[in-house]
Design an enzyme around this catalytic site. Structure first.
Site, PDB file in Angstrom:
ATOM      1  N   MET A  27     -46.915  33.821 -68.681  1.00  0.00           N
ATOM      2  CA  MET A  27     -46.075  34.586 -69.595  1.00  0.00           C
ATOM      3  C   MET A  27     -45.673  33.692 -70.772  1.00  0.00           C
ATOM      4  O   MET A  27     -44.697  33.976 -71.470  1.00  0.00           O
ATOM      5  CB  MET A  27     -44.840  35.125 -68.873  1.00  0.00           C
ATOM      6  CG  MET A  27     -45.231  36.057 -67.716  1.00  0.00           C
ATOM      7  SD  MET A  27     -43.957  37.231 -67.232  1.00  0.00           S
ATOM      8  CE  MET A  27     -42.654  36.134 -66.732  1.00  0.00           C
ATOM      9  N   LEU A  30     -44.956  27.551 -72.146  1.00  0.00           N
ATOM     10  CA  LEU A  30     -45.646  26.673 -71.198  1.00  0.00           C
ATOM     11  C   LEU A  30     -44.930  25.348 -71.031  1.00  0.00           C
ATOM     12  O   LEU A  30     -44.496  24.729 -72.005  1.00  0.00           O
ATOM     13  CB  LEU A  30     -47.080  26.444 -71.689  1.00  0.00           C
ATOM     14  CG  LEU A  30     -47.885  27.727 -71.934  1.00  0.00           C
ATOM     15  CD1 LEU A  30     -49.303  27.382 -72.362  1.00  0.00           C
ATOM     16  CD2 LEU A  30     -47.908  28.625 -70.695  1.00  0.00           C
ATOM     17  N   HIS A  31     -44.808  24.908 -69.780  1.00  0.00           N
ATOM     18  CA  HIS A  31     -44.247  23.594 -69.462  1.00  0.00           C
ATOM     19  C   HIS A  31     -45.254  22.850 -68.582  1.00  0.00           C
ATOM     20  O   HIS A  31     -46.368  23.368 -68.328  1.00  0.00           O
ATOM     21  CB  HIS A  31     -42.879  23.740 -68.799  1.00  0.00           C
ATOM     22  CG  HIS A  31     -42.847  24.691 -67.639  1.00  0.00           C
ATOM     23  ND1 HIS A  31     -43.598  24.508 -66.503  1.00  0.00           N
ATOM     24  CD2 HIS A  31     -42.164  25.847 -67.450  1.00  0.00           C
ATOM     25  CE1 HIS A  31     -43.372  25.494 -65.655  1.00  0.00           C
ATOM     26  NE2 HIS A  31     -42.515  26.335 -66.207  1.00  0.00           N
ATOM     27  N   HIS A  34     -47.107  24.804 -65.887  1.00  0.00           N
ATOM     28  CA  HIS A  34     -48.255  25.604 -66.345  1.00  0.00           C
ATOM     29  C   HIS A  34     -49.448  24.689 -66.659  1.00  0.00           C
ATOM     30  O   HIS A  34     -50.591  25.028 -66.357  1.00  0.00           O
ATOM     31  CB  HIS A  34     -47.919  26.365 -67.632  1.00  0.00           C
ATOM     32  CG  HIS A  34     -46.832  27.375 -67.491  1.00  0.00           C
ATOM     33  ND1 HIS A  34     -45.577  27.196 -68.015  1.00  0.00           N
ATOM     34  CD2 HIS A  34     -46.819  28.593 -66.894  1.00  0.00           C
ATOM     35  CE1 HIS A  34     -44.835  28.254 -67.760  1.00  0.00           C
ATOM     36  NE2 HIS A  34     -45.554  29.122 -67.079  1.00  0.00           N
ATOM     37  N   GLU A 147     -47.666  27.318 -56.795  1.00  0.00           N
ATOM     38  CA  GLU A 147     -47.004  27.495 -55.497  1.00  0.00           C
ATOM     39  C   GLU A 147     -45.500  27.671 -55.650  1.00  0.00           C
ATOM     40  O   GLU A 147     -44.820  28.072 -54.715  1.00  0.00           O
ATOM     41  CB  GLU A 147     -47.276  26.287 -54.598  1.00  0.00           C
ATOM     42  CG  GLU A 147     -48.681  26.261 -54.072  1.00  0.00           C
ATOM     43  CD  GLU A 147     -48.886  25.178 -53.027  1.00  0.00           C
ATOM     44  OE1 GLU A 147     -48.002  24.308 -52.872  1.00  0.00           O
ATOM     45  OE2 GLU A 147     -49.932  25.214 -52.374  1.00  0.00           O
ATOM     46  N   SER A 185     -39.437  28.116 -66.638  1.00  0.00           N
ATOM     47  CA  SER A 185     -38.989  28.481 -67.983  1.00  0.00           C
ATOM     48  C   SER A 185     -37.510  28.850 -67.966  1.00  0.00           C
ATOM     49  O   SER A 185     -36.819  28.712 -68.966  1.00  0.00           O
ATOM     50  CB  SER A 185     -39.804  29.657 -68.519  1.00  0.00           C
ATOM     51  OG  SER A 185     -41.155  29.272 -68.623  1.00  0.00           O
TER      52      SER A 185
HETATM   53  O1  PAF Z   1     -46.066  33.814 -62.826  1.00  0.00           O
HETATM   54  C1  PAF Z   1     -46.076  34.427 -63.922  1.00  0.00           C
HETATM   55  O2  PAF Z   1     -45.877  33.846 -64.993  1.00  0.00           O
HETATM   56  C2  PAF Z   1     -46.342  35.926 -63.935  1.00  0.00           C
HETATM   57  O3  PAF Z   1     -45.755  36.553 -62.841  1.00  0.00           O
HETATM   58  C3  PAF Z   1     -47.839  36.279 -64.041  1.00  0.00           C
HETATM   59  C4  PAF Z   1     -48.618  35.793 -62.822  1.00  0.00           C
HETATM   60  C5  PAF Z   1     -48.424  35.671 -65.293  1.00  0.00           C
HETATM   61  C6  PAF Z   1     -48.019  37.805 -64.121  1.00  0.00           C
HETATM   62  O4  PAF Z   1     -47.373  38.329 -65.236  1.00  0.00           O
END
Ligand code: PAF
Length: 278
Positions: A27, A30-31, A34, A147, A185
């Site tokens: 979504m 990003l950190h 991610h 995880e 986030s």
């Molecule tokens: O973990 C997330 O950021 C969201 O739940 C995902 C997997 C991108 C689905 O929108």
């Protein structure tokens, strides 16, 4: 790095793309957590596409959809640097073309009726639906999930298996700050004081893991102690549960455990989990 905004553009990209395709659904905002997913994907796949989409369907009416942090330019810079080939950044109407609504919902039974699923009604339907859509649009060979969202990982694994997507689901270990708080986030919503008190979450889970390692199998009192540690730090706990890695209830004979907890600290909901194998 290509920025693709439509399903048609992804289809076109996909036509000209061969090898093992890795998808990292995000979504945005990003950190390092991610980026661990992105780096794992880059190592294990020939080409990597990252989706950035704040999915309205997985937010409840009183949740943080409107304020969810959006940092698209910085996200793209980090992804370019990491060697990602394409970013899929659709609009809401691109993902939900029928006037933003979906008559079709992907619902994974059973494992969504516990833990976060009880506290966030409809959340996992939103996650399973959007991830199924992303799999259909991108048609990846592998997809990477953290995880940290352990129940989400279980839901996505089951959805992918049940729907025969052929997508291999890879789980990537949680990334933590030096003091142990899992990256999220939502950590940026915390005040300095809350940020200090948030350490009670990994602390309480870690206490359970230590006790399980020592052979303590009195799950209910371990959970109660973890709950108190969180409350004492100012959390309003949602749950603390000791389960098996497949989320079945833990038993004294279990050979592996997962300790999962969630709670509100002020306005912010935090979740975390840790595992241990006998
Ligand atoms: O973990 C997330 O950021 C969201 O739940 C995902 C997997 C991108 C689905 O929108």
């Amino acid at each position: 790095m290509k920025i693709l905004e439509t399903t048609a553009a992804v289809a076109q990209w996909r036509l000209n793309t061969s090898g093992v395709i890795g998808l990292v659904p995000t979504m945005g905002n990003l950190h390092a957590g991610h980026m661990a997913l992105v780096n794992a994907a880059c190592q294990r796949c020939d080409r990597v596409i990252v989706s950035i989409f704040v999915n309205p369907m997985q937010f409840g009416p009183n949740e943080d959809l409107a304020t969810y942090p959006r940092t698209f330019d910085a996200d793209c810079a980090a992804l370019r640097h990491a060697g990602v080939e394409a970013v899929f950044a659709p609009s809401v109407s691109e993902m939900y073309p029928q006037n933003g609504a979906s008559l079709t919902t992907v619902h994974v039974d059973d494992i969504t009726g516990m833990l976060c699923g009880n506290r966030r009604p409809g959340h996992f339907d939103g996650v399973a639906t959007v991830v199924a859509k992303l799999f259909n649009i991108v048609r990846p060979n592998r997809a990477f999930f953290g995880e940290k969202d352990f129940q989400q990982l279980a839901v996505v694994r089951r959805m992918s298996a049940d729907l025969c997507t052929g997508v291999e689901i890879a789980g990537v270990a949680t990334v933590r700050d030096a003091d142990g708080l899992a990256l999220s986030s939502r950590n940026q919503y915390l005040t300095a004081d809350e940020r200090r008190r948030a350490l009670a979450l990994p602390g309480a889970i870690g206490d359970c893991v230590t006790a399980l390692r020592r052979g303590d199998r009195d799950f209910r009192s371990l959970e109660a102690r973890a709950w108190s540690r969180m409350s004492d730090a100012g959390f309003d706990p949602d749950y603390v549960e000791i389960r098996q890695p497949d989320l079945a209830p833990a038993t004294a004979a279990s050979s592996a455990f997962r300790v999962l907890a969630a709670g509100h600290l002020g306005q912010t909901r935090l979740i975390d989990n840790m595992g241990m194998t006998v």
